[in-house]
Design an enzyme around this catalytic site. Structure first.
Site, PDB file in Angstrom:
ATOM      1  N   TYR A 294      50.343  51.963  42.730  1.00 48.55           N
ATOM      2  CA  TYR A 294      50.978  50.618  42.114  1.00 48.55           C
ATOM      3  C   TYR A 294      51.719  51.219  40.868  1.00 48.55           C
ATOM      4  O   TYR A 294      52.553  50.380  40.203  1.00 48.55           O
ATOM      5  CB  TYR A 294      49.726  49.751  41.501  1.00 48.55           C
TER       6      TYR A 294
ATOM      7  N   HIS B 279      42.203  53.479  49.275  1.00 52.76           N
ATOM      8  CA  HIS B 279      43.242  52.550  49.499  1.00 52.76           C
ATOM      9  C   HIS B 279      43.412  51.789  50.776  1.00 52.76           C
ATOM     10  O   HIS B 279      43.430  50.761  51.112  1.00 52.76           O
ATOM     11  CB  HIS B 279      44.389  52.724  48.675  1.00 52.76           C
TER      12      HIS B 279
HETATM   13  N1  LIG Z   1      43.920  46.947  48.718  1.00 53.11           N
HETATM   14  C1  LIG Z   1      45.028  46.621  49.266  1.00 53.11           C
HETATM   15  O1  LIG Z   1      45.586  47.302  50.225  1.00 53.11           O
HETATM   16  C2  LIG Z   1      45.826  45.387  48.419  1.00 53.11           C
HETATM   17  C3  LIG Z   1      46.998  44.915  48.835  1.00 53.11           C
HETATM   18  C4  LIG Z   1      47.361  43.720  48.454  1.00 53.11           C
HETATM   19  C5  LIG Z   1      46.806  43.542  47.049  1.00 53.11           C
HETATM   20  N2  LIG Z   1      45.870  44.011  46.522  1.00 53.11           N
HETATM   21  C6  LIG Z   1      45.232  43.408  45.504  1.00 53.11           C
HETATM   22  O2  LIG Z   1      45.057  42.087  45.235  1.00 53.11           O
HETATM   23  C7  LIG Z   1      45.769  41.692  44.255  1.00 53.11           C
HETATM   24  C8  LIG Z   1      46.204  40.125  44.405  1.00 53.11           C
HETATM   25  O3  LIG Z   1      47.280  40.181  45.540  1.00 53.11           O
HETATM   26  P1  LIG Z   1      48.677  39.759  45.480  1.00 53.11           P
HETATM   27  O4  LIG Z   1      48.950  40.029  43.678  1.00 53.11           O
HETATM   28  O5  LIG Z   1      49.370  40.576  46.332  1.00 53.11           O
HETATM   29  O6  LIG Z   1      48.834  38.194  45.927  1.00 53.11           O
HETATM   30  P2  LIG Z   1      48.061  36.951  45.436  1.00 53.11           P
HETATM   31  O7  LIG Z   1      47.006  37.005  44.177  1.00 53.11           O
HETATM   32  O8  LIG Z   1      47.605  36.190  46.367  1.00 53.11           O
HETATM   33  O9  LIG Z   1      49.274  35.902  44.768  1.00 53.11           O
HETATM   34  C9  LIG Z   1      49.895  36.184  43.670  1.00 53.11           C
HETATM   35  C10 LIG Z   1      51.108  35.362  43.656  1.00 53.11           C
HETATM   36  O10 LIG Z   1      50.528  34.041  43.455  1.00 53.11           O
HETATM   37  C11 LIG Z   1      51.209  33.211  42.159  1.00 53.11           C
HETATM   38  N3  LIG Z   1      50.127  32.628  41.477  1.00 53.11           N
HETATM   39  C12 LIG Z   1      49.031  33.348  41.095  1.00 53.11           C
HETATM   40  N4  LIG Z   1      48.267  32.224  40.497  1.00 53.11           N
HETATM   41  C13 LIG Z   1      48.700  31.037  40.613  1.00 53.11           C
HETATM   42  C14 LIG Z   1      48.296  29.757  40.430  1.00 53.11           C
HETATM   43  N5  LIG Z   1      47.456  29.317  39.829  1.00 53.11           N
HETATM   44  N6  LIG Z   1      49.508  28.956  40.634  1.00 53.11           N
HETATM   45  C15 LIG Z   1      50.703  29.249  41.133  1.00 53.11           C
HETATM   46  N7  LIG Z   1      50.878  30.500  41.728  1.00 53.11           N
HETATM   47  C16 LIG Z   1      50.134  31.425  41.299  1.00 53.11           C
HETATM   48  C17 LIG Z   1      51.693  34.619  41.422  1.00 53.11           C
HETATM   49  O11 LIG Z   1      52.927  34.092  40.666  1.00 53.11           O
HETATM   50  P3  LIG Z   1      53.046  34.163  39.231  1.00 53.11           P
HETATM   51  O12 LIG Z   1      52.961  35.423  38.552  1.00 53.11           O
HETATM   52  O13 LIG Z   1      54.268  33.279  38.952  1.00 53.11           O
HETATM   53  O14 LIG Z   1      51.747  33.284  38.521  1.00 53.11           O
HETATM   54  C18 LIG Z   1      52.137  35.542  42.469  1.00 53.11           C
HETATM   55  O15 LIG Z   1      53.197  35.373  42.994  1.00 53.11           O
HETATM   56  C19 LIG Z   1      46.750  42.416  43.955  1.00 53.11           C
HETATM   57  O16 LIG Z   1      47.484  42.227  42.637  1.00 53.11           O
HETATM   58  C20 LIG Z   1      46.259  43.903  44.241  1.00 53.11           C
HETATM   59  O17 LIG Z   1      45.488  43.985  42.836  1.00 53.11           O
HETATM   60  C21 LIG Z   1      45.377  44.986  47.056  1.00 53.11           C
END
Ligand SMILES: NC(=O)c1ccc[n+]([C@@H]2O[C@H](COP(=O)([O-])OP(=O)(O)OC[C@H]3O[C@@H](n4cnc5c(N)ncnc54)[C@H](OP(=O)(O)O)[C@@H]3O)[C@@H](O)[C@H]2O)c1
Length: 266
Positions: free
Chosen positions: A39, A97
């Site tokens: 990241y 990862h």
């Molecule tokens: N292990 C892996 O390979 C892997 C892969 C992907 C992700 N991850 C982890 O999982 C975490 C979460 O995944 P992600 O960040 O990709 O996606 P997510 O949490 O599903 O979605 C994040 C998105 O949703 C929006 N959002 C969040 N809360 C909200 C709410 N209450 N109302 C409206 N919109 C909302 C955010 O926008 P705003 O910023 O505008 O709120 C952002 O655009 C990552 O940050 C990472 O730490 C791990």
């Protein structure tokens, strides 16, 4: 400490945005932060953690080892670099990862290196991410299920990953749901929207409550303080059986994260 069931994700967050998101999360009461070597924000996460004043023993920090560092001679040195960036002496959880592309490094080799890292005190727990059922079986064969703190996988109403969840449950391995909001995609779903409206909750809270009800940990990310706050409040939302079943019905096997180096999915 145990892994808190709601953590703050940091994928895509860079520079001041990463610092602000982690600072807001900690200020609002999050005690679980999820980062990864790839990241490029471990230093920013470390800066926000240090500035927060939250005692080290009260916050659970996860990082993930990138695919280039999975070999026995590379994993521990890379973890030490992560610790320097994070300004920590010890991770709470360190994950592989992604499985090694083309199985270049055997699962058993990386799991053994993780176990050694734990024995050295560099991390309190170890686990995996993006592991399919056969890969989980390899990890179990290598170190035993009891040593695998989680499998962090994509999991949301449109990708319910039931076979992986059932296998993990049968072996007592908790799942961590990444991209729990499908990067915002499920937030306009009419079924989730109707439940949210009736319960005076947000679609994000309903989605997170549905995942928590299944015993999964969730790590939504947000750059907005108000979203971070309302997502954390999902802990208090309990869904009725009918509402849980309605969201169960939304599965459409829609995987958002599938890089070409990834495994053959279940
Ligand atoms: N292990 C892996 O390979 C892997 C892969 C992907 C992700 N991850 C982890 O999982 C975490 C979460 O995944 P992600 O960040 O990709 O996606 P997510 O949490 O599903 O979605 C994040 C998105 O949703 C929006 N959002 C969040 N809360 C909200 C709410 N209450 N109302 C409206 N919109 C909302 C955010 O926008 P705003 O910023 O505008 O709120 C952002 O655009 C990552 O940050 C990472 O730490 C791990």
């Amino acid at each position: 400490m145990h892994m808190p069931l709601i953590g703050a994700g940091t994928f895509r967050l860079q520079g001041q945005t990463a610092i602000d998101s982690v600072a807001n999360a900690l200020d609002l009461g999050y005690r679980h932060i999820d980062t990864a070597q790839i990241y490029g924000n471990e230093a920013e996460v470390g800066q926000a953690l240090a500035a927060s004043g939250v005692p080290r023993g009260e916050v659970f920090v996860t990082t993930k080892i990138w695919t280039e560092h999975l070999a026995a001679d590379a994993l521990i040195p890379s973890l030490k670099e992560s610790l320097v960036k994070l300004r920590l002496e010890q991770l709470d959880l360190t994950l592989i990862h992604w499985p090694s592309p083309k199985a270049a490094v055997p699962v058993a080799e990386s799991m053994a290196a993780l176990l050694e890292a734990r024995e050295l005190g560099l991390t309190r727990a170890i686990g995996v991410s993006n592991f399919t059922i056969p890969l989980m079986q390899e990890a179990i064969d290598a170190v035993g299920a009891a040593n695998i703190a989680t499998n962090q996988v994509e999991l949301h109403p449109y990708l319910q990953n039931r076979a992986v969840a059932a296998f993990a449950r049968a072996h007592g391995i908790p799942l961590t749901a990444y991209m729990p909001l499908a990067y915002g995609k499920v937030l306009t779903d009419p079924v989730i929207g109707a439940i949210a409206a009736r319960l005076d909750a947000t679609p994000a809270q309903v989605t997170l409550a549905w995942l928590l009800a299944q015993g999964h940990t969730v790590i939504p990310s947000s750059t907005r303080r108000e979203n971070l706050a309302s997502n954390l409040a999902a802990r208090a939302l309990v869904l009725e059986v009918d509402d849980l079943a309605a969201i169960d019905g939304l599965d459409r096997g829609e995987r958002l994260v599938s890089p070409d180096f990834g495994p053959h999915w279940d």
